[in-house]
Design a protein around this motif. Structure first.
Motif, PDB file in Angstrom:
ATOM      1  N   LYS A  81     -10.660  13.333   5.560  1.00 66.34           N
ATOM      2  CA  LYS A  81      -9.585  13.290   4.578  1.00 66.34           C
ATOM      3  C   LYS A  81      -9.760  14.408   3.565  1.00 66.34           C
ATOM      4  O   LYS A  81     -10.871  14.894   3.339  1.00 66.34           O
ATOM      5  CB  LYS A  81      -9.564  11.939   3.853  1.00 66.34           C
ATOM      6  CG  LYS A  81      -9.369  10.742   4.766  1.00 66.34           C
ATOM      7  CD  LYS A  81      -9.358   9.428   3.987  1.00 66.34           C
ATOM      8  CE  LYS A  81      -9.198   8.233   4.913  1.00 66.34           C
ATOM      9  NZ  LYS A  81      -9.131   6.953   4.163  1.00 66.34           N
TER      10      LYS A  81
ATOM     11  N   ASN B 142      -2.739  13.129   2.865  1.00 72.30           N
ATOM     12  CA  ASN B 142      -3.655  14.135   2.331  1.00 72.30           C
ATOM     13  C   ASN B 142      -2.872  15.120   1.482  1.00 72.30           C
ATOM     14  O   ASN B 142      -1.826  15.622   1.905  1.00 72.30           O
ATOM     15  CB  ASN B 142      -4.364  14.863   3.473  1.00 72.30           C
ATOM     16  CG  ASN B 142      -5.253  13.942   4.283  1.00 72.30           C
ATOM     17  OD1 ASN B 142      -6.284  13.486   3.805  1.00 72.30           O
ATOM     18  ND2 ASN B 142      -4.856  13.658   5.517  1.00 72.30           N
TER      19      ASN B 142
ATOM     20  N   ASN C 163      -6.897  11.025  14.192  1.00 75.00           N
ATOM     21  CA  ASN C 163      -6.510  11.772  12.978  1.00 75.00           C
ATOM     22  C   ASN C 163      -5.342  12.728  13.235  1.00 75.00           C
ATOM     23  O   ASN C 163      -5.260  13.804  12.636  1.00 75.00           O
ATOM     24  CB  ASN C 163      -7.695  12.546  12.398  1.00 75.00           C
ATOM     25  CG  ASN C 163      -7.599  12.662  10.878  1.00 75.00           C
ATOM     26  OD1 ASN C 163      -7.132  11.757  10.199  1.00 75.00           O
ATOM     27  ND2 ASN C 163      -8.043  13.788  10.331  1.00 75.00           N
TER      28      ASN C 163
ATOM     29  N   ASP D  26      -4.068   6.374   0.721  1.00 71.15           N
ATOM     30  CA  ASP D  26      -3.894   5.632   1.972  1.00 71.15           C
ATOM     31  C   ASP D  26      -2.640   4.762   1.903  1.00 71.15           C
ATOM     32  O   ASP D  26      -2.341   4.177   0.850  1.00 71.15           O
ATOM     33  CB  ASP D  26      -5.107   4.751   2.252  1.00 71.15           C
ATOM     34  CG  ASP D  26      -6.332   5.550   2.656  1.00 71.15           C
ATOM     35  OD1 ASP D  26      -6.168   6.571   3.352  1.00 71.15           O
ATOM     36  OD2 ASP D  26      -7.453   5.152   2.276  1.00 71.15           O
ATOM     37  N   THR D  27      -1.927   4.658   3.018  1.00 68.80           N
ATOM     38  CA  THR D  27      -0.759   3.787   3.107  1.00 68.80           C
ATOM     39  C   THR D  27      -0.861   2.949   4.391  1.00 68.80           C
ATOM     40  O   THR D  27      -1.690   3.230   5.253  1.00 68.80           O
ATOM     41  CB  THR D  27       0.559   4.590   3.139  1.00 68.80           C
ATOM     42  OG1 THR D  27       0.621   5.373   4.344  1.00 68.80           O
ATOM     43  CG2 THR D  27       0.668   5.502   1.938  1.00 68.80           C
TER      44      THR D  27
ATOM     45  N   ASN E  23      -1.990   2.578  10.033  1.00 67.23           N
ATOM     46  CA  ASN E  23      -2.638   3.180   8.874  1.00 67.23           C
ATOM     47  C   ASN E  23      -2.358   4.679   8.837  1.00 67.23           C
ATOM     48  O   ASN E  23      -2.582   5.387   9.823  1.00 67.23           O
ATOM     49  CB  ASN E  23      -4.157   2.964   8.939  1.00 67.23           C
ATOM     50  CG  ASN E  23      -4.550   1.542   8.636  1.00 67.23           C
ATOM     51  OD1 ASN E  23      -4.075   0.967   7.666  1.00 67.23           O
ATOM     52  ND2 ASN E  23      -5.419   0.968   9.454  1.00 67.23           N
ATOM     53  N   TRP E  24      -1.907   5.157   7.687  1.00 68.01           N
ATOM     54  CA  TRP E  24      -1.703   6.586   7.478  1.00 68.01           C
ATOM     55  C   TRP E  24      -2.401   6.994   6.187  1.00 68.01           C
ATOM     56  O   TRP E  24      -2.461   6.228   5.219  1.00 68.01           O
ATOM     57  CB  TRP E  24      -0.213   6.919   7.358  1.00 68.01           C
ATOM     58  CG  TRP E  24       0.525   6.905   8.664  1.00 68.01           C
ATOM     59  CD1 TRP E  24       1.040   5.821   9.311  1.00 68.01           C
ATOM     60  CD2 TRP E  24       0.843   8.041   9.481  1.00 68.01           C
ATOM     61  NE1 TRP E  24       1.662   6.201  10.476  1.00 68.01           N
ATOM     62  CE2 TRP E  24       1.560   7.569  10.609  1.00 68.01           C
ATOM     63  CE3 TRP E  24       0.607   9.406   9.359  1.00 68.01           C
ATOM     64  CZ2 TRP E  24       2.025   8.415  11.608  1.00 68.01           C
ATOM     65  CZ3 TRP E  24       1.072  10.256  10.356  1.00 68.01           C
ATOM     66  CH2 TRP E  24       1.771   9.757  11.468  1.00 68.01           C
ATOM     67  N   THR E  25      -2.911   8.204   6.182  1.00 66.33           N
ATOM     68  CA  THR E  25      -3.463   8.801   4.974  1.00 66.33           C
ATOM     69  C   THR E  25      -2.591   9.988   4.587  1.00 66.33           C
ATOM     70  O   THR E  25      -2.335  10.870   5.417  1.00 66.33           O
ATOM     71  CB  THR E  25      -4.908   9.279   5.189  1.00 66.33           C
ATOM     72  OG1 THR E  25      -5.746   8.148   5.410  1.00 66.33           O
ATOM     73  CG2 THR E  25      -5.418  10.026   3.962  1.00 66.33           C
TER      74      THR E  25
ATOM     75  N   LYS F 152       0.806  -1.217   0.000  1.00 65.93           N
ATOM     76  CA  LYS F 152       0.000   0.000   0.000  1.00 65.93           C
ATOM     77  C   LYS F 152       0.842   1.272   0.000  1.00 65.93           C
ATOM     78  O   LYS F 152       0.315   2.360  -0.249  1.00 65.93           O
ATOM     79  CB  LYS F 152      -0.954  -0.014   1.195  1.00 65.93           C
ATOM     80  CG  LYS F 152      -2.008  -1.109   1.101  1.00 65.93           C
ATOM     81  CD  LYS F 152      -3.017  -1.035   2.232  1.00 65.93           C
ATOM     82  CE  LYS F 152      -4.075  -2.125   2.082  1.00 65.93           C
ATOM     83  NZ  LYS F 152      -5.100  -2.064   3.155  1.00 65.93           N
TER      84      LYS F 152
END
Length: 307
Positions: free
Chosen positions: A298, A270, A238, A304-305, A266-268, A160
């Protein structure tokens, strides 16, 4: 006293829940982040005394960014040759007969040290029963043009950290962002590399298939990709991290920045994509509010990673 005990028990339940979430992340991390650094043959085709070998990392074509290496060998002498005008064109055909492509490098560059031709392809979809991919290559040797094609299979990207996204910008154009590095981040400040590409609508007149002008993409020049990484899981609130750097284009045509991962999970990522004039092409700011217990908001542009 009874109210105090209930309060303490609630805190303990929250702590256990957070710990379980983290443990689940660790279990997923141990199996979900493969690393590939060796180029292997992914496809091969022969034509008139020459063998064309296409190499990729792990010998596999993946959805997302793929560095491509092409070697052309004289089958009689078994020596790599230095041809001219080596081209590379991936085309996906759907069941209805319609054809499309993806961001790619059409004219490959010769690398003297490794005796191969270098390029890339950002496959936008994996192979499936509704669509299949084929590579069209050509090269010139002794003033003769050779053309070949080869069916290939594009696999789902299980890492991912190498995800991609496509979107229509506020300017009405089609864009693509593909993560390239790191394959396996560390809990640290990581160099973040991405490719940003744009689709060019073809002209009304059609050339002889496969006509690259009908499948035209380019690297986006001089944009800025603003970065705001967050942990969107409810237990993480978040939250973001310090010392991140926006991605800007360097001499290799790719966009380079820094993402600071302060813990695994989990990281997003942005994003806000700005053009050369600072105009927003796509993306929105994310609230800085800490939001424990609910999924984090988001940007309208994100990837997403997980590591």
């Amino acid at each position: 006293m009874k109210i105090y005990q209930i309060f303490i028990m609630s805190l303990l339940l929250m702590a256990v829940s957070c710990t379980l979430d983290k443990t689940d992340y660790e279990s997923e991390i141990n199996t979900a982040v493969p690393e590939h650094y060796e180029f292997k043959e992914a496809a091969k085709v022969n034509t008139d005394g020459y063998t064309i070998s296409i190499e990729t990392l792990n010998g596999t074509f993946y959805q997302g960014y793929n560095e491509i290496r092409v070697k052309i060998t004289n089958t009689q002498t078994n020596e790599n040759i230095n041809a001219s005008d080596v081209t590379f064109l991936p085309i996906m055909t759907k069941t209805d007969g319609s054809k499309t492509s993806c961001p790619y490098q059409y004219n490959l560059n010769y690398k003297t040290e490794g005796k191969y031709y270098s390029g890339y392809s950002v496959f936008t979809d994996k192979s499936n029963i509704a669509a299949n991919w084929k590579l069209y290559l050509s090269f010139t040797m002794n003033q003769k043009i050779y053309t070949v094609n080869k069916d290939i299979t594009v696999n789902e990207q299980s890492n991912k950290n190498l995800n991609m996204t496509s979107f229509t910008g506020n300017d009405g154009e089609q864009y693509y962002i593909a993560l390239i590095s790191p394959q396996k981040p560390a809990v640290a400040e990581n160099k973040l590399v991405a490719g940003i590409y744009k689709y060019h609508k073809p002209s009304a007149s059609l050339g002889t298939f496969p006509d690259p002008s009908q499948f035209s993409y380019s690297e986006v020049k001089g944009y800025t990709l603003q970065l705001d990484p967050r942990m969107p899981e409810p237990s993480m609130g978040n939250h973001s991290s310090p010392n991140n750097k926006d991605l800007i284009q360097e001499n290799d045509g790719l966009y380079h920045g820094v993402v600071n991962y302060t813990m695994t999970g989990n990281w997003t990522l942005n994003f806000i994509l700005l053009n050369q004039n600072g105009k927003i092409i796509r993306g929105t700011k994310v609230s800085t509010d800490f939001t424990p217990g609910v999924p984090g908001a988001k940007s309208e542009l994100f990837i997403d990673t997980l590591f």
